[in-house]
Design an enzyme around this catalytic site. Structure first.
Site, PDB file in Angstrom:
ATOM      1  N   SER A  42     -34.463   6.236   8.665  1.00 34.59           N
ATOM      2  CA  SER A  42     -34.653   7.226   7.563  1.00 34.59           C
ATOM      3  C   SER A  42     -34.673   6.627   5.941  1.00 34.59           C
ATOM      4  O   SER A  42     -34.954   7.479   5.253  1.00 34.59           O
ATOM      5  CB  SER A  42     -33.517   8.295   7.656  1.00 34.59           C
ATOM      6  OG  SER A  42     -32.050   7.566   7.616  1.00 34.59           O
ATOM      7  N   ASP A 345     -26.690  12.671   0.018  1.00 33.58           N
ATOM      8  CA  ASP A 345     -25.903  13.583   0.862  1.00 33.58           C
ATOM      9  C   ASP A 345     -24.912  13.031   2.113  1.00 33.58           C
ATOM     10  O   ASP A 345     -24.643  13.757   2.870  1.00 33.58           O
ATOM     11  CB  ASP A 345     -27.182  13.885   1.847  1.00 33.58           C
ATOM     12  CG  ASP A 345     -27.847  12.947   2.677  1.00 33.58           C
ATOM     13  OD1 ASP A 345     -27.390  11.936   2.583  1.00 33.58           O
ATOM     14  OD2 ASP A 345     -28.819  13.386   3.312  1.00 33.58           O
ATOM     15  N   HIS A 348     -27.174   9.041   2.884  1.00 32.92           N
ATOM     16  CA  HIS A 348     -28.377   8.668   2.245  1.00 32.92           C
ATOM     17  C   HIS A 348     -28.321   8.524   0.734  1.00 32.92           C
ATOM     18  O   HIS A 348     -27.317   8.937   0.356  1.00 32.92           O
ATOM     19  CB  HIS A 348     -29.703   9.408   2.452  1.00 32.92           C
ATOM     20  CG  HIS A 348     -29.771   9.601   3.967  1.00 32.92           C
ATOM     21  ND1 HIS A 348     -29.695  10.617   4.614  1.00 32.92           N
ATOM     22  CD2 HIS A 348     -30.430   8.601   5.105  1.00 32.92           C
ATOM     23  CE1 HIS A 348     -30.073  10.533   5.865  1.00 32.92           C
ATOM     24  NE2 HIS A 348     -30.435   9.241   6.219  1.00 32.92           N
TER      25      HIS A 348
END
Length: 389
Positions: A42, A345, A348
């Protein structure tokens, strides 16, 4: 006399030969990159996981506030805006690298990104066999690499053309590996148990690099792991830890950060070994750990809130993070100014953080060896370099 003359000529030729080798080596390190090829999770995912998801069960990154600071609407990136890969593309004057999945026209000109949210360096079957469940994706590093190998003949006119195109590409190898540790950490396994995975993760990354070298790759940017002990998700998971287990200066958990450093030291050792074996390529270690950790050490200096351990987007507790009520879920709020936050978040980072990390990696402060931009036709990156906004 003849013997002395022969020695003089031999010495001159040796110096000339050595100089030629040094110059050739220096030249080979500098490239005008024409493309970015990306593998990872990610941290570099520009939309793959979104396109792989069921349309009736889209991930959080498909909804605001993801992407609110730049892309509007969300692009599938796990941040409020751009990622490190996006800032690298900006600096190189290349397009933002599209996700492979969901792309209509895959090409070297656009760049190709195989990174997928939740991806691991080790194959899912192997991790499950070790009692580690990874429910997010089965697109591990080897799967990403195999997809690339399958489509490569369709991207070029010949084998030599493929090698040339790959040689002119910057190959971003991750970040990859952190999920191999995230899953067991969140399943309650001990650090000592998880440490046993590190050599296997390093081997998986190394094997992928070697495969890409064999295909013609010449420049690799290989990021290390992060200071996990500074992340809201980990600070929340280990919130029962005694106060003395936290760094009084940053508030981070040193033993988790030391685990990240343990991974990074092994990775650097392996990259050094590969560089010695393949001296015609350039393998650059990107120090994601220290380029990020400095922001926790001196947040105000870099424009962040003091003690910047809380997530910008989240709810609950000291770190604005609750497992199961993450950013993107109904009822979860977002801060007004993400640029003041290091973390986005819980898992991240914000666009502002990505920008500051990209800057010091591109200018060589946190890259080893530093990039050689002498042939790029553009100014070298310095600490004042500003990306577009």
């Amino acid at each position: 006399m003849a013997s002395s003359l022969e020695k003089l000529i031999s010495s001159f030729l040796l110096v000339l030969y050595s100089t030629t080798i040094i110059v050739a080596s220096s030249e080979s390190r500098c490239r005008r990159f024409k493309s970015i090829i990306s593998f990872g999770d990610s941290i570099a995912d520009t939309g793959n996981y979104l396109h792989l998801s069921d349309v009736n069960h889209l991930p959080q990154s498909a909804f605001l506030p993801y992407g609110e600071s730049f892309f509007h609407p969300p692009s599938g990136r796990y941040s409020d805006g751009r990622l490190i890969i996006d800032f690298i593309a900006e600096f190189l004057g290349l397009p933002y690298v599209p996700s492979y999945f969901g792309s209509q026209n895959v090409s070297f000109d656009q760049g190709i990104n195989f990174a997928v949210y939740g991806a691991t360096a080790l194959d899912r079957v192997f991790l499950v066999g070790k009692g580690i469940e990874s429910d997010f994706t089965n697109v591990s590093l080897s799967v990403q690499l195999n997809i690339f190998k399958q489509i490569l003949p369709n991207l070029c006119t010949s084998s030599s053309h493929c090698r040339e195109m790959l040689g002119d590409s910057l190959i971003l190898m991750g970040e990859i590996g952190v999920n191999d540790y995230n899953y067991p950490f969140f399943e309650g396994k001990s650090i000592n148990e998880i440490k046993q995975l590190v050599p296997l993760v390093i081997k998986a990354i190394s094997s992928a690099i070697v495969d890409l070298i064999d295909l013609g790759g010449k420049t690799f940017l290989v990021p290390g792991n992060f200071p996990l002990g500074c992340y809201p998700a980990y600070l929340t998971l280990f919130q029962t830890a005694a106060e003395e287990d936290h760094d009084p200066f940053t508030g981070c958990i040193p033993r988790l950060n030391e685990f990240g450093e343990y991974h990074n030291e092994q990775l650097k050792t392996e990259l050094k070994r590969l560089q010695e074996l393949y001296d015609h390529v350039n393998i650059i270690y990107a120090d994601y750990y220290n380029s990020l950790f400095r922001l926790y050490q001196e947040p105000v200096k870099y424009g962040f809130k003091n003690r910047p351990l809380a997530a910008c987007c989240g709810v609950g507790g000291q770190y604005n993070f609750t497992i199961g009520k993450e950013c993107g879920h109904r009822g979860v709020s977002c801060c007004q100014n993400p640029s003041e936050y290091v973390n986005w978040d819980g898992y991240h980072l914000t666009e502002a953080t990505h920008q500051k990390m990209a800057q010091v990696i591109l200018n060589g402060t946190y890259a080893s060896p530093a990039f050689d931009w002498s042939c790029s036709g553009s100014e070298s990156v310095d600490k004042e370099y500003s990306f577009s906004s």
